[in-house]
Structures are given as C-alpha cells and as structure tokens.
Design a protein around this motif. Structure first.
Motif, PDB file in Angstrom:
ATOM      1  N   ALA A 263       0.770  -1.151   0.015  1.00  0.00           N
ATOM      2  CA  ALA A 263      -0.089   0.003  -0.024  1.00  0.00           C
ATOM      3  C   ALA A 263       0.908   1.294  -0.049  1.00  0.00           C
ATOM      4  CB  ALA A 263      -0.945   0.028   1.309  1.00  0.00           C
ATOM      5  N   GLY A 264       0.516   2.111  -0.681  1.00  0.00           N
ATOM      6  CA  GLY A 264       1.250   3.538  -0.648  1.00  0.00           C
ATOM      7  C   GLY A 264       2.413   3.583  -1.742  1.00  0.00           C
ATOM      8  N   THR A 265       2.728   2.241  -2.384  1.00  0.00           N
ATOM      9  CA  THR A 265       3.924   2.282  -3.438  1.00  0.00           C
ATOM     10  C   THR A 265       3.278   2.512  -4.788  1.00  0.00           C
ATOM     11  OG1 THR A 265       4.955   0.863  -1.930  1.00  0.00           O
ATOM     12  CG2 THR A 265       5.902   1.099  -4.236  1.00  0.00           C
ATOM     13  N   THR A 266       3.695   3.287  -5.539  1.00  0.00           N
ATOM     14  CA  THR A 266       3.235   3.560  -7.109  1.00  0.00           C
ATOM     15  C   THR A 266       3.851   3.020  -7.944  1.00  0.00           C
ATOM     16  OG1 THR A 266       2.802   5.990  -6.157  1.00  0.00           O
ATOM     17  CG2 THR A 266       2.815   5.652  -8.345  1.00  0.00           C
ATOM     18  N   ARG A 267       3.189   2.131  -9.002  1.00  0.00           N
ATOM     19  CA  ARG A 267       3.558   1.632 -10.057  1.00  0.00           C
ATOM     20  C   ARG A 267       4.343   2.764 -11.045  1.00  0.00           C
ATOM     21  NH1 ARG A 267       2.156  -3.493 -11.782  1.00  0.00           N
ATOM     22  NH2 ARG A 267       2.393  -2.437 -13.960  1.00  0.00           N
ATOM     23  N   VAL A 268       5.092   2.524 -11.809  1.00  0.00           N
ATOM     24  CA  VAL A 268       5.713   3.255 -12.728  1.00  0.00           C
ATOM     25  C   VAL A 268       5.493   2.577 -14.188  1.00  0.00           C
ATOM     26  CG1 VAL A 268       7.556   3.869 -11.148  1.00  0.00           C
ATOM     27  CG2 VAL A 268       8.114   2.296 -12.911  1.00  0.00           C
ATOM     28  N   ASP A 269       5.473   3.567 -15.138  1.00  0.00           N
ATOM     29  CA  ASP A 269       5.482   3.306 -16.623  1.00  0.00           C
ATOM     30  C   ASP A 269       6.805   2.807 -16.895  1.00  0.00           C
ATOM     31  OD1 ASP A 269       5.791   3.248 -19.494  1.00  0.00           O
ATOM     32  OD2 ASP A 269       4.164   4.721 -19.545  1.00  0.00           O
ATOM     33  N   ILE A 270       6.856   1.333 -17.079  1.00  0.00           N
ATOM     34  CA  ILE A 270       8.277   0.695 -17.423  1.00  0.00           C
ATOM     35  C   ILE A 270       8.716   1.286 -18.610  1.00  0.00           C
ATOM     36  CG2 ILE A 270       8.988  -1.317 -18.106  1.00  0.00           C
ATOM     37  CD1 ILE A 270       7.339  -2.756 -16.116  1.00  0.00           C
ATOM     38  N   ASP A 271       8.009   1.558 -19.862  1.00  0.00           N
ATOM     39  CA  ASP A 271       8.620   2.022 -20.902  1.00  0.00           C
ATOM     40  C   ASP A 271       9.398   3.294 -20.943  1.00  0.00           C
ATOM     41  OD1 ASP A 271       8.090  -0.307 -22.409  1.00  0.00           O
ATOM     42  OD2 ASP A 271       6.068   0.481 -23.102  1.00  0.00           O
ATOM     43  N   ALA A 272       8.393   4.190 -20.013  1.00  0.00           N
ATOM     44  CA  ALA A 272       9.173   5.604 -19.757  1.00  0.00           C
ATOM     45  C   ALA A 272      10.186   5.649 -18.902  1.00  0.00           C
ATOM     46  CB  ALA A 272       7.872   6.414 -19.271  1.00  0.00           C
ATOM     47  N   ALA A 273      10.322   4.699 -18.079  1.00  0.00           N
ATOM     48  CA  ALA A 273      11.306   4.890 -16.874  1.00  0.00           C
ATOM     49  C   ALA A 273      12.681   4.384 -17.611  1.00  0.00           C
ATOM     50  CB  ALA A 273      10.892   3.908 -15.833  1.00  0.00           C
ATOM     51  N   THR A 274      12.402   3.110 -18.450  1.00  0.00           N
ATOM     52  CA  THR A 274      13.557   2.444 -19.055  1.00  0.00           C
ATOM     53  C   THR A 274      14.208   3.593 -19.962  1.00  0.00           C
ATOM     54  OG1 THR A 274      12.829   0.419 -18.811  1.00  0.00           O
ATOM     55  CG2 THR A 274      14.353   0.720 -20.497  1.00  0.00           C
ATOM     56  N   ALA A 275      13.336   4.347 -20.933  1.00  0.00           N
ATOM     57  CA  ALA A 275      13.702   5.349 -21.962  1.00  0.00           C
ATOM     58  C   ALA A 275      14.573   6.554 -21.199  1.00  0.00           C
ATOM     59  CB  ALA A 275      12.609   5.775 -22.549  1.00  0.00           C
ATOM     60  N   LYS A 276      13.887   6.690 -20.069  1.00  0.00           N
ATOM     61  CA  LYS A 276      14.544   8.085 -19.369  1.00  0.00           C
ATOM     62  C   LYS A 276      15.925   7.726 -19.016  1.00  0.00           C
ATOM     63  CE  LYS A 276      14.098  10.792 -15.083  1.00  0.00           C
ATOM     64  NZ  LYS A 276      13.065  11.287 -13.842  1.00  0.00           N
ATOM     65  N   ILE A 277      16.340   6.461 -18.587  1.00  0.00           N
ATOM     66  CA  ILE A 277      17.632   6.017 -18.188  1.00  0.00           C
ATOM     67  C   ILE A 277      18.605   5.948 -19.214  1.00  0.00           C
ATOM     68  CG2 ILE A 277      19.041   4.343 -16.964  1.00  0.00           C
ATOM     69  CD1 ILE A 277      16.727   3.626 -15.201  1.00  0.00           C
ATOM     70  N   LEU A 278      18.113   5.183 -20.358  1.00  0.00           N
ATOM     71  CA  LEU A 278      18.874   4.983 -21.420  1.00  0.00           C
ATOM     72  C   LEU A 278      19.284   6.124 -22.331  1.00  0.00           C
ATOM     73  CD1 LEU A 278      17.069   1.741 -23.244  1.00  0.00           C
ATOM     74  CD2 LEU A 278      19.437   2.039 -21.779  1.00  0.00           C
ATOM     75  N   ASN A 279      18.368   7.237 -22.092  1.00  0.00           N
ATOM     76  CA  ASN A 279      18.525   8.600 -22.760  1.00  0.00           C
ATOM     77  C   ASN A 279      19.254   9.497 -21.789  1.00  0.00           C
ATOM     78  OD1 ASN A 279      17.109   7.950 -25.241  1.00  0.00           O
ATOM     79  ND2 ASN A 279      15.224   8.280 -24.469  1.00  0.00           N
ATOM     80  N   ALA A 280      19.419   9.112 -20.597  1.00  0.00           N
ATOM     81  CA  ALA A 280      20.194   9.952 -19.585  1.00  0.00           C
ATOM     82  C   ALA A 280      21.655  10.412 -19.985  1.00  0.00           C
ATOM     83  CB  ALA A 280      20.319   9.490 -18.133  1.00  0.00           C
ATOM     84  N   VAL A 281      22.366   9.528 -20.852  1.00  0.00           N
ATOM     85  CA  VAL A 281      23.537   9.755 -21.130  1.00  0.00           C
ATOM     86  C   VAL A 281      23.177  10.432 -22.601  1.00  0.00           C
ATOM     87  CG1 VAL A 281      25.746   8.853 -21.846  1.00  0.00           C
ATOM     88  CG2 VAL A 281      24.262   7.710 -20.183  1.00  0.00           C
ATOM     89  N   ASN A 282      23.642  11.724 -22.516  1.00  0.00           N
ATOM     90  CA  ASN A 282      23.180  12.381 -23.927  1.00  0.00           C
ATOM     91  C   ASN A 282      24.504  12.680 -24.593  1.00  0.00           C
ATOM     92  OD1 ASN A 282      24.243  14.876 -22.758  1.00  0.00           O
ATOM     93  ND2 ASN A 282      22.574  15.243 -21.748  1.00  0.00           N
ATOM     94  N   LYS A 283      24.120  13.406 -25.881  1.00  0.00           N
ATOM     95  CA  LYS A 283      25.478  13.572 -26.866  1.00  0.00           C
ATOM     96  C   LYS A 283      26.459  14.483 -26.087  1.00  0.00           C
ATOM     97  CE  LYS A 283      22.751  12.892 -30.803  1.00  0.00           C
ATOM     98  NZ  LYS A 283      22.305  13.521 -32.109  1.00  0.00           N
ATOM     99  N   ASP A 284      26.055  15.246 -25.380  1.00  0.00           N
ATOM    100  CA  ASP A 284      26.834  16.049 -24.651  1.00  0.00           C
ATOM    101  C   ASP A 284      27.692  15.574 -23.310  1.00  0.00           C
ATOM    102  OD1 ASP A 284      26.320  18.105 -26.430  1.00  0.00           O
ATOM    103  OD2 ASP A 284      24.591  18.845 -25.373  1.00  0.00           O
ATOM    104  N   GLY A 285      27.505  14.299 -23.134  1.00  0.00           N
ATOM    105  CA  GLY A 285      28.178  13.584 -21.948  1.00  0.00           C
ATOM    106  C   GLY A 285      27.272  13.827 -20.651  1.00  0.00           C
ATOM    107  N   GLY A 286      26.051  14.572 -20.844  1.00  0.00           N
ATOM    108  CA  GLY A 286      25.371  14.673 -19.462  1.00  0.00           C
ATOM    109  C   GLY A 286      25.311  13.450 -18.350  1.00  0.00           C
ATOM    110  N   ASP A 287      24.784  13.701 -17.310  1.00  0.00           N
ATOM    111  CA  ASP A 287      24.901  12.966 -16.333  1.00  0.00           C
ATOM    112  C   ASP A 287      23.713  12.110 -15.829  1.00  0.00           C
ATOM    113  OD1 ASP A 287      25.238  15.397 -13.288  1.00  0.00           O
ATOM    114  OD2 ASP A 287      23.486  14.628 -14.893  1.00  0.00           O
ATOM    115  N   GLY A 288      22.709  12.699 -16.709  1.00  0.00           N
ATOM    116  CA  GLY A 288      21.473  11.912 -16.504  1.00  0.00           C
ATOM    117  C   GLY A 288      20.499  12.153 -15.530  1.00  0.00           C
ATOM    118  N   LYS A 289      21.016  13.500 -14.629  1.00  0.00           N
ATOM    119  CA  LYS A 289      20.026  14.079 -13.709  1.00  0.00           C
ATOM    120  C   LYS A 289      18.770  14.799 -14.102  1.00  0.00           C
ATOM    121  CE  LYS A 289      23.531  13.953 -10.353  1.00  0.00           C
ATOM    122  NZ  LYS A 289      24.373  14.830  -9.406  1.00  0.00           N
TER     123      LYS A 289
END
Length: 289
Positions: A263-289
């Motif tokens: 109770a009280g734990t929220t499900r996440v959109d798996i596709d969106a959460a996965t894409a966010k992490i994979l795209n965190a490393v951007n062309k400018d070498g960003g740190d994903g925050k």
C-alpha cells in the motif's frame, strides 16, 4: 513430498539458495548438485539443463531431452503433457512443477523456466557479464549478480508480459491443485549475493552509460563520478546495450511487482522509466539528472 514438490524444492534450492551461475559451455555442471543441500554450493547451468536436472532429481523421466529445441517432443514421448499456449497465458492455471517453454521454432525465444508455486518461477537467466559463457568466457563460476539463477514472479516475468511462452510441459501424474495466484513478490536470495549492482554499457550516443540496478526499487542512471563511487563498494558489470535495456526494464518490473503488494507504493510506466535512463547519457556527456 510428491515428485512435483521435490521438483519445486530442488529448483528453489538451485536458484535461491545455492550459488548457481549461468553458462552454456558448462551447462552440464549442474549434475554435480545431486544429493547436495549446502546453500553455498557453486555450480553452473543454463536454462534447460537446470530444469531437466531438477526434474530428474525429482524422479521424473526426461527421456532424450537436452535443450529447449527438443524438450517438447522428448518430454511428451515419456509421458509429459504438452499444452500449447494459444491466444493468451493465464498463470493462475499453472500447477506446481509445470515447465514453461518458449520454443524458438514456435515463435518463442529459446528459453525455459519452471513454476514452483506461490506465483513464482525458477530459472537460469544470463551470466554476470550479460552473456552466455559463464566461467568459460571470463565470468565467475557462481552467481555474480544475484540474478544468473533466480526465483521471480511469473506474473511480471518479461516473457509473460511480452507473451513469449509457447507451451506448458506438465509432468506425469500432476495431482496438485492449480495454484492460486499469489501476490507477485521477488524472492530474496539466500546465497550471499549483493542486492544492488552497477552496469556500464555502450549508450545509443556512442559513449559509455552507467546504471544502478536494484532488487526492488527500480534502476537509476549514474554519471562517471557516481559510477566510480558505487564501483568502490559493489561490482561493476560491463554488458551489451540490449542487455542493459533488459536489466533496466526488469528492475522496474520488480519494482512494480512489489508496488502491487504494498500500500502506498506507486507503479511506474516501465517503458518511460527505461527510456529515461537510456537517454540520460546524452550527446554532450550529460550525467542523467
């Protein structure tokens, strides 16, 4: 204990208590587990050798079955019941001891796992380097990540979610009642492995990406500094990009399985959460925050 119960118990020991590593070249090493109950016993196997050896230890005949490509025909020849999965898969209809098959020739991926009751399957999944070679290709001989062999929810298994199981192989004299769907849970390992680990992988932008994989809290992108900090206290595993995506997705699937029962734990959109992490490393070498 019935043969099905022994089958399930041996699979649970192999995947949740013993130190079982994944290796296709050393897949027959699993035969050394016969008669062993030591929780820290180290061995190697692959998905089919694990299931077939546990079945033999439970007293079932496996005939000439040797891998996922011949399991259906060979087990049927010695009395197992083959149940095609057509148009949908209902885990609540499984019996303890049922073998799930994703047969490549039937549109699957070439994988097998076994249902051990309480909404769980046991399986050999992938080695600690995200590959199939195990110690023959430079990985450790045991379970280096806590997920080379594993017990997980059948409901959130990636092949259940993706509809990739092709057959149920039911052992002879399956007399146990069909399992009641249990609240999906991730079984805690007892073999002394870490509950979190870090991975590095070639990102879609051509530079190295890093991620923290957790037991049930999802996955998180790391920058180089963060990756180094974690690397000082837990193992860093280098994996191909497609294996990184799979591990990240599974981390969020485990999170959602826990969320369904808490109770009280929220499900996440798996596709969106996965894409966010994979795209965190951007062309400018960003740190994903």
């Amino acid at each position: 204990m019935t043969p099905a119960q022994i089958f399930a118990a041996r699979l649970y020991w192999m995947c949740a208590e013993a130190d079982g590593g994944y290796s296709q070249p050393n897949r027959l090493d699993v035969a050394r587990t016969r008669g062993i109950t030591d929780g820290y016993f180290t061995f190697e196997c692959d998905c089919s050798s694990l299931v077939l050896e546990a079945a033999r230890q439970a007293g079932y005949s496996t005939g000439l079955a040797s891998y996922t490509g011949d399991m259906r025909a060979q087990l049927e020849a010695v009395g197992w019941t083959v149940i095609p999965i057509d148009g949908g898969f209902d885990p609540s209809a499984l019996y303890t001891g049922d073998v799930l098959l994703s047969e490549r020739d039937s549109g699957g991926v070439g994988h097998t796992a076994a249902y051990i009751g309480d909404g769980r399957v046991a399986e050999a999944w992938i080695d600690g380097l995200g590959d199939i070679g195990g110690s023959a290709w430079g990985d450790g001989p045991g379970d280096d990540t806590g997920g080379e062999t594993r017990v997980i929810s059948v409901w959130s298994h990636p092949y259940t979610v993706a509809g990739r199981w092709t057959h149920i192989l039911r052992p002879p004299s399956a007399t146990s009642a069909p399992a009641t769907p249990a609240t999906p849970t991730q079984t805690t390992k007892k073999k002394g492995t870490t509950r979190m680990f870090t991975i590095e992988y070639p990102s879609i932008y051509g530079i190295t990406g890093y991620a923290l994989i957790t037991e049930s809290a999802g996955a998180y992108a790391l920058d180089r500094v963060g990756a180094q900090v974690y690397n000082d206290v837990m193992p860093m595993t280098t994996v191909p990009a497609h294996h990184a995506e799979m591990m990240i997705r599974e981390a969020w699937e485990r999170h959602n399985a826990v969320a369904e029962s808490t109770a009280g734990t929220t499900r996440v959109d798996i596709d969106a959460a996965t894409a966010k992490i994979l795209n965190a490393v951007n062309k400018d070498g960003g740190d994903g925050k």
